[in-house]
Design an enzyme around this catalytic site. Sequence first.
Site, mmCIF file in Angstrom:
data_model
loop_
_atom_site.group_PDB
_atom_site.id
_atom_site.type_symbol
_atom_site.label_atom_id
_atom_site.label_comp_id
_atom_site.label_asym_id
_atom_site.label_seq_id
_atom_site.Cartn_x
_atom_site.Cartn_y
_atom_site.Cartn_z
ATOM 1 N N ASP A 1 5.193 -41.433 -29.533
ATOM 2 C CA ASP A 1 6.474 -40.694 -29.458
ATOM 3 C C ASP A 1 6.377 -39.416 -30.291
ATOM 4 O OD1 ASP A 1 6.701 -43.110 -31.574
ATOM 5 O OD2 ASP A 1 7.598 -41.290 -32.381
ATOM 6 N N ASP B 1 8.632 -38.659 -32.694
ATOM 7 C CA ASP B 1 9.478 -38.891 -33.860
ATOM 8 C C ASP B 1 10.847 -38.214 -33.673
ATOM 9 O OD1 ASP B 1 9.553 -40.328 -36.341
ATOM 10 O OD2 ASP B 1 9.565 -38.417 -37.384
HETATM 11 N N1 LIG Z 1 8.027 -42.272 -35.057
HETATM 12 C C1 LIG Z 1 7.433 -43.238 -35.764
HETATM 13 N N2 LIG Z 1 7.682 -43.363 -37.088
HETATM 14 C C2 LIG Z 1 7.065 -44.333 -37.803
HETATM 15 N N3 LIG Z 1 6.220 -45.217 -37.281
HETATM 16 C C3 LIG Z 1 5.958 -45.135 -35.970
HETATM 17 N N4 LIG Z 1 5.181 -45.872 -35.168
HETATM 18 C C4 LIG Z 1 5.273 -45.367 -33.925
HETATM 19 N N5 LIG Z 1 6.117 -44.321 -33.885
HETATM 20 C C5 LIG Z 1 6.561 -44.154 -35.162
#
Ligand SMILES: Nc1ncnc2[nH]cnc12
Length: 301
Positions: A219, A221
């Site tokens: 992703d 974030d």
């Molecule tokens: N955005 C994110 N923040 C922290 N850990 C993750 N693991 C996968 N995506 C994450």
Amino acid sequence: MASEQKVLIGCIGGSGLYHLDNLTPVKKLDVNTPWGKPSSPITISSLPSGALIAFISRHGPSHTISPTEVPARANIAALKHLGCEAIVAFSAVGSLREEIAPGHFIIPDQIIDRTKGIREDTFFRGEGLVCHSMFGDPFSTQLNSVVGPVVREILKKEGVELHEGKTVVCMEGPAFSTRAESLMYRQWGGDIINMSVIPEAKLAREAELDYTLICTSTDYDAWRVGEAPVTVAEVVKTLHTNAAHSRAVAEGLLQKVHDHVAAGKLDQIKGSMQWSCVTAKDVQPAESRKKLAYILPYFKD
Ligand SMILES: Nc1ncnc2[nH]cnc12
Ligand SMILES: CSC[C@H]1O[C@H](OP(=O)(O)O)[C@H](O)[C@@H]1O
């Protein structure tokens, strides 16, 4: 399993990677360590050459252990006690950079620790002796230089991009970051973010294990203006494909890492803790020395 056969390589699977069922299982070990039980039974599997790999599922086989509660000391201690000399760990991460898209792989070489001091992050606290490990290069540079080209070659065949030399931010969780935090991590130089690499990497260093982290991006974030911040649903969407690629990487990579270790080519981390203890030997508690001898030879006798 031939009793004389050594298990030189440990593998820790993260979110989505709960087993390596493309390898041949040999046996399952229910281990107890001076720091408790690991996250999962340890599965010993063999590669086509007969080389053995020890696998632990970081969050448990059914993902029941939160990032904060992972028994990282037990995981690392169990692998070291079994005879492992190197660890190849996997982690699902968020991307803090446009060019690191979901589905891409990343091998970081630096860490920014944003955990909250509530994890057991050392084997030495409360033992009546003071030891310090070197952590300037938190991943094994020798292991990373072997792993990078091999993973790149494997991923080329899968049509997947790899980024190397990146910085991973490790946050406490379990809530994901706010937008302000996500933007701040970018300004700090963070490239990817997870909730697992600390204390795993620190403990591996204390146990003199060469440690590398192979990350899969799930992703973007929360930093992208106009885009919704990350949700578990978004992460899970790419986990399955990423796990399939991780299994292909493990299958191709672990033999190469095994051969490298067996040839004695990793020689920087091993021995690095020999002079790490500042406390005079004659006042080191016998009980603590016995406990620490489980992972380090310097505490035997
Ligand atoms: N955005 C994110 N923040 C922290 N850990 C993750 N693991 C996968 N995506 C994450
Ligand atoms: C399921 S999203 C957040 C979760 O995923 C990552 O786990 P792992 O590193 O074990 O693959 C991340 O670190 C978080 O723990």
